[in-house]
Motif scaffolding. Structure first.
Motif, PDB file in Angstrom:
ATOM      1  N   CYS A  48      -0.117   7.580   9.198  1.00  0.00           N
ATOM      2  CA  CYS A  48      -1.543   7.577   8.759  1.00  0.00           C
ATOM      3  C   CYS A  48      -2.133   8.877   8.678  1.00  0.00           C
ATOM      4  CB  CYS A  48      -2.689   6.367   8.246  1.00  0.00           C
ATOM      5  SG  CYS A  48      -4.270   6.652   7.146  1.00  0.00           S
TER       6      CYS A  48
ATOM      7  N   CYS B  37      -4.303   5.491   3.263  1.00  0.00           N
ATOM      8  CA  CYS B  37      -2.156   5.699   3.543  1.00  0.00           C
ATOM      9  C   CYS B  37      -2.657   4.044   2.761  1.00  0.00           C
ATOM     10  CB  CYS B  37      -2.274   5.118   4.952  1.00  0.00           C
ATOM     11  SG  CYS B  37      -2.960   3.658   6.015  1.00  0.00           S
TER      12      CYS B  37
ATOM     13  N   HIS C 124      -5.190   0.245  13.322  1.00  0.00           N
ATOM     14  CA  HIS C 124      -4.313   0.733  12.360  1.00  0.00           C
ATOM     15  C   HIS C 124      -3.331   1.772  12.666  1.00  0.00           C
ATOM     16  CE1 HIS C 124      -6.239   3.867   9.090  1.00  0.00           C
ATOM     17  NE2 HIS C 124      -5.148   3.597   8.612  1.00  0.00           N
TER      18      HIS C 124
ATOM     19  N   CYS D  48      -6.782   0.874   4.036  1.00  0.00           N
ATOM     20  CA  CYS D  48      -6.769   1.761   4.903  1.00  0.00           C
ATOM     21  C   CYS D  48      -6.960   2.156   2.587  1.00  0.00           C
ATOM     22  CB  CYS D  48      -6.420   2.772   5.506  1.00  0.00           C
ATOM     23  SG  CYS D  48      -6.440   4.420   5.795  1.00  0.00           S
TER      24      CYS D  48
HETATM   25 ZN   LIG Z   1      -4.278   4.061   6.935  1.00  0.00          ZN
END
Ligand SMILES: [Zn+2]
Length: 145
Positions: free
Chosen positions: A90, A66, A83, A63
């Motif tokens: 996040c 994050c 995710h 990602c």
């Molecule tokens: Zn993330």
């Protein structure tokens, strides 16, 4: 007065942090799943993932906000759901919307988070280098207390 500014070129300055969805799409060199799957490159990029794999392990993605890295993706995986499951904290997951549906204010928050974590990683790196370079002196420093 601003008509000569090429905004897409400006955005390209942030390719190294995968800021834009197109930067993340471009990062995928050997993704195992094609566009027909829920886990396609476009869907991965929409959900914030850039490709962080290699020749040996091509199903690894990270990602851009994050920095959570996930591997072992399956063709039927939903990138947003994965995710949220693995990185509920996040900010991009909290917004839960792809780039074109973000408010400017939200996009700028994301921008700030990315640069803050990039700077923190750089600070940590410099500190480790410093500690290694002056380890003897640091040892002295401690014994003088
Ligand atoms: Zn993330």
């Amino acid at each position: 007065m601003y008509e000569n500014i090429d905004l897409s070129a400006k955005f390209d300055n942030f390719k190294n942090v995968y800021l834009m969805e197109k930067h993340r799409i471009d990062s995928y060199k050997k993704w195992p799943f094609n566009d027909n799957f829920p886990c396609s490159v476009v869907k991965m990029a929409e959900a914030g993932f850039f490709w962080s794999g290699n020749d040996k392990e091509n199903d690894t993605a990270t990602c851009f906000v994050c920095q959570k890295t996930l591997h072992g993706w399956e063709s039927t995986d939903n990138p947003w759901k994965e995710h949220a499951k693995h990185a509920p904290q996040c900010q991009f997951v909290k917004y839960g919307r792809k780039e074109k549906d973000l408010l400017l204010e939200e996009f700028l928050v994301i921008f700030g988070i990315i640069y803050k974590s990039k700077m923190q990683r750089e600070i940590n790196r410099i500190r480790e280098v410093f500690k290694a370079e002056v380890s003897d002196e640091l040892e002295n420093f401690r014994t003088q207390k």
